[in-house]
Structures are given as structure tokens and as C-alpha cells.
Scaffold this active site. Structure first.
Site, PDB file in Angstrom:
ATOM      1  N   CYS A 130     -11.449   5.322  14.520  1.00  0.00           N
ATOM      2  CA  CYS A 130     -11.249   3.865  14.450  1.00  0.00           C
ATOM      3  C   CYS A 130     -10.926   3.251  15.813  1.00  0.00           C
ATOM      4  O   CYS A 130     -11.517   2.244  16.215  1.00  0.00           O
ATOM      5  CB  CYS A 130     -10.163   3.525  13.448  1.00  0.00           C
ATOM      6  SG  CYS A 130      -8.749   4.620  13.476  1.00  0.00           S
ATOM      7  N   HIS A 242      -5.379  -2.271  14.657  1.00  0.00           N
ATOM      8  CA  HIS A 242      -5.094  -1.429  15.838  1.00  0.00           C
ATOM      9  C   HIS A 242      -5.247  -2.250  17.117  1.00  0.00           C
ATOM     10  O   HIS A 242      -6.155  -3.083  17.221  1.00  0.00           O
ATOM     11  CB  HIS A 242      -6.096  -0.279  15.911  1.00  0.00           C
ATOM     12  CG  HIS A 242      -5.884   0.848  14.952  1.00  0.00           C
ATOM     13  ND1 HIS A 242      -4.824   0.946  14.076  1.00  0.00           N
ATOM     14  CD2 HIS A 242      -6.645   1.963  14.730  1.00  0.00           C
ATOM     15  CE1 HIS A 242      -4.915   2.046  13.365  1.00  0.00           C
ATOM     16  NE2 HIS A 242      -6.023   2.695  13.725  1.00  0.00           N
TER      17      HIS A 242
HETATM   18  C1  2RA Z   1      -5.295   7.063  12.489  1.00  0.00           C
HETATM   19  N1  2RA Z   1      -7.400   7.111  13.717  1.00  0.00           N
HETATM   20  O1  2RA Z   1      -5.164   5.878  12.898  1.00  0.00           O
HETATM   21  C2  2RA Z   1      -6.567   7.825  12.750  1.00  0.00           C
HETATM   22  C3  2RA Z   1      -7.307   8.080  11.485  1.00  0.00           C
HETATM   23  N2  2RA Z   1      -7.751   6.883  10.857  1.00  0.00           N
HETATM   24  O2  2RA Z   1      -4.421   7.686  11.843  1.00  0.00           O
END
Ligand code: 2RA
Length: 338
Positions: A130, A242
Site C-alpha cells: 500500500c 497512510h
Molecule cells: C500495513 N502495508 O500497512 C501493510 C499491509 N497492508 O500493515
């Protein structure tokens, strides 16, 4: 004639988002099947304004579908993706199981769509990590213009990246602090509420984590094998969304203005970069959006040709479900499904 589609892992956070986005984007499906393990049989999940009853992923007849979107973890994918592909369906897998397999395309449609031509080999296409997806959507136009030599990045990853249980844990810990309950430390083994944890995934030899290694390796497979990445991945007490802070060093000159102009007109990106109090995007504001947002673009005078920036995206959407659906759309447009 529409496609026959199944979502394997349809009760998870990403699986549910896949169904939502397949509906939102009017994916050309005649049939849609929601699959999960036996413990979820009878559960219903939404597909637009319809409810789909969960069917058993282990007994489902995969010869009856054209496409399977998987988000069921690496172990399940290692077992089931080859079986599903052998039955004749095309598999788009969100786990890390196949990403570094040389015969499996690892694709961000805005970055390396040409890699999809290799999908016929194993009939498995891997969805990247991601944080890597959102970072590479922003890096691609800049790399094409001035060639990235190295990037030093820090990620600020929401708990939904670790699944629904982790989201419940953040809620429980946060509430517990306000009502003086002892903070139960299980999923994270540390307190995540009002804290940050500089570790995502396993700790590997040399002190790097598996999440950091994924970002390095996947950048080199998707964008350019010569790009060097130093990464620190941090879990933060945010439910969805994120953030990535990036300090990027280029082979050739590129100004912050040139970069802004490029980012503003590049696919999948939205530049929100105003030199005023709220002239940037935060993870909370990215939730539910398709775009990767870029803010705080500025020159980095610590190197000869450097830029710094802030990159935000909904990790369940562009970081997972949306990118997987866009891969399916691109496969279908190339006549590689059905
Ligand atoms: C996380 N990128 O953010 C990893 C798996 N989605 O935990």
C-alpha cells in the site's frame, strides 16, 4: 457479455472495499461472488445496493469465473492462487505472496501498465504494498522528468493496514485510556493509542523490517532497478490513510515549480500544495478518495538536485482495493480476462 467475478476474502477490510469499488466503477461483471472461509458462511456483504451471501472459498468452482480478486493473506494466496489460475480464472492478488516472483507482474496502472502483458504466464498479477503504491504514483512523473537517484522516506501508516482487528485494538486502547482501563497489548504488543510504533511487519537481519524491505524491492521492480530507497515505516494511531514523507534526490535538475506542474497534470494524483495554514492534505481527508494527494513540495538544498514532499492516500482504496480493481480494468481492456 459481462465477466464472472469473485472476491476471495470478501469479509476483510480490503475485500469489502473491493466489492464497493467494483460497484462504484461499474466494473463490467455479469456475476459477482463473495468468498471467504467456512467460518464466515452465511454472512452477508454489500456489493453496491445488493447483499451477497458469503460462499465457501474452499469448495467454490473457480472454472465458472473469469476473474478472482484476492485479499486473504499470503498463506492462502500461495495455496489458492495457482489452483484458481489453473481452473482458468485470472487472479489479482493483494497479498505479498507473488510480488517478487519474476513471472508475476507487480503493477501500479499509472506507473507500469506494460507489465500486464506478462500476466498470461501464470495468470496471477500481484498488487503492490500500500505505501509503495501511493509513493510510486507520485514518483513516476518526476522520475520520467529528472530520473530519481535515491529517496529517503518515512511512512506514517494507519492501523487499517494491519486489518480490522488492529482498528478495533486502536479503538479499545484509546477508550481504555480515557476510562483508565489497563491497556491490553496484544496485536501490537505495544500501546498504539497516543503513540507511534517504528516497526511494521517482521524485524529482519540488519535491523530493517519486512515492510521497509517490501518498499525497497517493489520500487525497484515497478519503477527502476537502479533507484535506491532508505525507508522507515511507522505505525501511527490513525484508522485509515497512510502518509509518506519523501526526500528525493535526482540525477538531473528539477525545480519545485516544475514538479508541481508535473504532479498537477499526472494521472491518479491531486496536488494540494498551498503556502497557507491548511494548504496540505492529511490522512483523515484522504479517506474514501481515489486520488493520491501530494503536498509540501519544496526544494531540498541538502543535495544537488533534491525535492521533499508529503504523499497521502486512503490505504484501503488506492493502497489496495482500488489499485486491484484498476489492474482488473486494465487486464480487461487488454483482452487478458475471459
Ligand atoms: C500495513 N502495508 O500497512 C501493510 C499491509 N497492508 O500493515
Amino acid at each position: 457479455m459481462g465477466l464472472k467475478v469473485a472476491v476471495f476474502g470478501a469479509t476483510g477490510a480490503v475485500g469489502k472495499e473491493m466489492l464497493t469499488i467494483l460497484d462504484e466503477r461499474l466494473f463490467p461483471a455479469d456475476e459477482m461472488h463473495a468468498l471467504a472461509t467456512r467460518k464466515s458462511l452465511g454472512v452477508e456483504v454489500s456489493y453496491g445496493d445488493r447483499d451477497l451471501k458469503i460462499r465457501d472459498a474452499e469448495t467454490f468452482d473457480y472454472s465458472k469465473v473469469d476473474l478472482v480478486l484476492m485479499s486473504a493473506g499470503a498463506e492462502a494466496s500461495r495455496e489458492w492462487a495457482p489452483k484458481i489460475a489453473a481452473a482458468g480464472a485470472m487472479v489479482v492478488d493483494n497479498s505479498s505472496a507473488w510480488r517478487m516472483d519474476p513471472d508475476v507482474p507487480l503493477v501500479v496502472p499509472e506507473v507500469n501498465p506494460e507489465a500486464l502483458d506478462g500476466a498470461a504466464s501464470k495468470r496471477i498479477v500481484a498488487n503492490p504494498n500500500c505505501a509503495a503504491i501511493q509513493m510510486l504514483v507520485a514518483f513516476k512523473p518526476l522520475h520520467d522528468k529528472a530520473r530519481i537517484r535515491r529517496a529517503a522516506i518515512s511512512t506514517y501508516q494507519s492501523v487499517s493496514g494491519a486489518g480490522s482487528a488492529a482498528m478495533d485494538e486502536l479503538w479499545t486502547q484509546t477508550r481504555g485510556i480515557f476510562v483508565n482501563d489497563p491497556v491490553e497489548k496484544n496485536e501490537f504488543s505495544k500501546q498504539i493509542a497516543f503513540n507511534v510504533i517504528p516497526r511494521i511487519g517482521d524485524l529482519l537481519k540488519g535491523g530493517i523490517t519486512s515492510e521497509e524491505q517490501k518498499i525497497v524491492e517493489e520500487t525497484q521492480k515497478i519503477l527502476d532497478p537502479d533507484v535506491r530507497i532508505a525507508a522507515t515505516c511507522v505505525r501511527v494511531p490513525v484508522f485509515v490513510g497512510h502518509g509518506v514523507s519523501a526526500h528525493v534526490e535526482f540525477e538531473n535538475p528539477i525545480s519545485a515549480k516544475e514538479a508541481r506542474d508535473l504532479l498537477r497534470e499526472s494521472p491518479g494524483l491531486m496536488l494540494v500544495d498551498n503556502r497557507e495554514d491548511d494548504g496540505f492534505v492529511t490522512p483523515v481527508e484522504s479517506v474514501g478518495e481515489f486520488a493520491v494527494f501530494v503536498s509540501r513540495v519544496r526544494e531540498d538544498a541538502s543535495v544537488e538536485h533534491g525535492l521533499s514532499m508529503w504523499i497521502v492516500s486512503d490505504n484501503l482504496r488506492k493502497g489496495a482495493a482500488l489499485n486491484a480493481v484498476q489492474i482488473a480494468e486494465a487486464l480487461n481492456n487488454r483482452g487478458l480476462i475471459g
